[in-house]
Write a protein that holds these residues in place. Structure first.
Motif, PDB file in Angstrom:
ATOM      1  N   UNK A   1       0.813  -1.585   0.021  1.00 54.48           N
ATOM      2  CA  UNK A   1       0.052   0.202  -0.249  1.00 54.48           C
ATOM      3  C   UNK A   1       0.883   1.335   0.396  1.00 54.48           C
ATOM      4  N   UNK A   2       0.501   1.953  -0.181  1.00 55.73           N
ATOM      5  CA  UNK A   2       1.670   3.339  -0.899  1.00 55.73           C
ATOM      6  C   UNK A   2       1.357   4.318  -0.263  1.00 55.73           C
ATOM      7  N   UNK A   3       1.959   5.344   0.833  1.00 58.62           N
ATOM      8  CA  UNK A   3       2.053   5.941   1.629  1.00 58.62           C
ATOM      9  C   UNK A   3       1.072   6.691   1.218  1.00 58.62           C
ATOM     10  N   UNK A   4       0.127   7.258   0.249  1.00 59.19           N
ATOM     11  CA  UNK A   4      -1.165   8.535   0.236  1.00 59.19           C
ATOM     12  C   UNK A   4      -2.188   7.297   0.306  1.00 59.19           C
ATOM     13  N   UNK A   5      -2.324   6.230   0.769  1.00 61.89           N
ATOM     14  CA  UNK A   5      -3.087   5.167   0.359  1.00 61.89           C
ATOM     15  C   UNK A   5      -3.393   4.990   1.399  1.00 61.89           C
ATOM     16  N   UNK A   6      -2.856   4.742   2.192  1.00 57.52           N
ATOM     17  CA  UNK A   6      -2.494   4.489   3.847  1.00 57.52           C
ATOM     18  C   UNK A   6      -3.496   5.456   4.238  1.00 57.52           C
ATOM     19  N   UNK A   7      -2.691   6.748   4.445  1.00 57.39           N
ATOM     20  CA  UNK A   7      -3.134   7.750   5.385  1.00 57.39           C
ATOM     21  C   UNK A   7      -4.430   8.151   4.697  1.00 57.39           C
ATOM     22  N   UNK A   8      -4.722   8.037   3.802  1.00 59.89           N
ATOM     23  CA  UNK A   8      -6.467   7.790   3.110  1.00 59.89           C
ATOM     24  C   UNK A   8      -7.056   6.853   3.861  1.00 59.89           C
ATOM     25  N   UNK A   9      -6.565   5.434   4.062  1.00 61.32           N
ATOM     26  CA  UNK A   9      -7.169   4.470   4.977  1.00 61.32           C
ATOM     27  C   UNK A   9      -6.947   5.126   6.222  1.00 61.32           C
ATOM     28  N   UNK A  10      -6.206   5.167   7.160  1.00 56.65           N
ATOM     29  CA  UNK A  10      -6.082   5.901   8.365  1.00 56.65           C
ATOM     30  C   UNK A  10      -7.438   7.314   8.446  1.00 56.65           C
ATOM     31  N   UNK A  11      -7.659   7.727   7.535  1.00 60.81           N
ATOM     32  CA  UNK A  11      -8.621   8.944   7.718  1.00 60.81           C
ATOM     33  C   UNK A  11     -10.519   8.170   7.548  1.00 60.81           C
ATOM     34  N   UNK A  12     -10.199   7.385   6.752  1.00 58.05           N
ATOM     35  CA  UNK A  12     -10.945   6.072   7.097  1.00 58.05           C
ATOM     36  C   UNK A  12     -11.555   5.508   7.462  1.00 58.05           C
ATOM     37  N   UNK A  13     -11.416   5.152   8.544  1.00 56.42           N
ATOM     38  CA  UNK A  13     -11.126   3.833   9.850  1.00 56.42           C
ATOM     39  C   UNK A  13     -11.663   5.440  10.993  1.00 56.42           C
ATOM     40  N   UNK A  14     -10.704   6.635  10.509  1.00 59.24           N
ATOM     41  CA  UNK A  14     -11.552   7.406  11.797  1.00 59.24           C
ATOM     42  C   UNK A  14     -12.450   8.085  11.522  1.00 59.24           C
ATOM     43  N   UNK A  15     -13.102   8.100  10.628  1.00 61.91           N
ATOM     44  CA  UNK A  15     -14.166   8.469  10.066  1.00 61.91           C
ATOM     45  C   UNK A  15     -15.379   7.303  10.163  1.00 61.91           C
TER      46      UNK A  15
END
Length: 237
Positions: A1-15
Motif C-alpha cells: 500500500x502506497x503512503x498516500x493510500x495508507x494515510x487515506x485508509x487512516x482517515x477512513x478508519x477515523x471516519x
C-alpha cells in the motif's frame, strides 16, 4: 500500500470508527442521564408511597457523577453505572446476523449501562472485599436502539435490537424489574464449613469494617446466576 493510500485508509478508519464511537459515547451519556432521571423519580414515588406504610425503611437516591447513580432501599443498593468505552460483539454473536446490523455494520457498536446489586452495608462500612452482583446490562447503539442482557425477565423482555429507540416507559420498566430482582435475591447464610476458620487478619478486618466480608451468595456455587454470557438477541429482523 502506497503512503498516500495508507494515510487515506487512516482517515477512513477515523471516519468509520472513531467518529461513530464518539457519537455512541454521547448517545449513551444522554440515555444514561435519562436513566438517572427515571431512577430519581422512582425513588421519590417509593418515598412518598412507602412512608405511609413504614417510615423506618430508608429509601434514597444518590447521584455519583457522570458515570454512576445509586438507589438505596432498605438493605439493598441498585448501582447504575455507565462504561466509558464502546464495544462490539464477537463475529459469531446473533447480533451480527440481524438484517438491521448487516445493512449498516456500525450499528453493532454499543455503549453499555450496568446494573449491579450491592448490600447497603457494603457501601456504608466501605467493606472493600464484599461482593456485588451484575443483574443487567443495557446496550445502546448510535441510533439509540437497545437490548438488555440480564437476570430473570431482564434477559428476555428487551432483546429486539432492531425495533426502535429506548423510551422512558421502557427505562422505568427495566429499573423496576432490577429493583424487584434485588429484593427477591436474598442474603443467605453460607455453609458452616466455609466460615468455621478465621485468620487474625480477617478478625481485624471484622473489627474495623463491621462484620465478615459479605455477599448474597458467599460460600455458594452460583455459576448459573453469575454467568454473564450475552443473552441471545431475538432473531427477527
Amino acid at each position: 500500500m502506497e503512503e498516500a493510500e495508507s494515510y487515506e485508509h487512516v482517515l477512513r478508519l477515523l471516519e468509520n470508527k472513531a467518529s461513530v464511537k464518539q457519537q455512541i459515547f454521547k448517545t449513551t451519556s444522554t440515555v444514561f442521564n435519562q436513566f438517572k432521571v427515571v431512577l430519581q423519580e422512582i425513588c421519590q414515588d417509593m418515598q412518598s408511597d412507602f412512608s405511609k406504610i413504614d417510615q423506618n425503611v430508608e429509601i434514597s437516591y444518590s447521584d455519583r457523577g457522570d458515570f454512576e447513580a445509586q438507589l438505596k432501599f432498605s438493605g439493598d443498593v441498585l448501582v447504575l453505572s455507565m462504561h466509558s468505552n464502546v464495544f462490539s460483539f464477537p463475529p459469531e454473536h446473533e447480533i451480527n446476523k440481524l438484517k438491521y446490523v448487516q445493512e449498516d455494520s456500525s450499528r453493532k457498536y454499543c455503549g453499555i449501562i450496568h446494573l449491579h446489586n450491592f448490600l447497603a452495608d457494603s457501601l456504608k462500612y466501605n467493606r472493600s472485599s464484599d461482593i456485588g452482583y451484575l443483574i443487567g446490562r443495557i446496550f445502546i447503539n448510535k441510533e439509540e436502539h437497545f437490548f438488555v442482557d440480564g437476570q430473570s425477565q431482564l434477559g428476555f423482555l428487551f432483546n429486539s435490537f432492531w425495533k426502535g429507540k429506548l423510551k422512558k416507559e421502557q427505562i422505568r420498566k427495566i429499573l423496576e424489574l432490577a429493583i424487584i430482582y434485588c429484593m427477591d435475591f436474598d442474603l443467605l447464610t453460607p455453609p458452616f464449613e466455609t466460615v468455621r476458620q478465621i485468620s487474625l487478619e480477617e478478625k481485624q478486618y471484622m473489627g474495623s469494617n463491621s462484620g465478615y466480608p459479605t455477599g448474597k451468595r458467599m460460600g455458594y456455587k452460583f455459576k448459573q446466576e453469575l454467568d454473564t454470557q450475552l443473552t441471545p438477541v431475538n432473531k427477527r429482523e
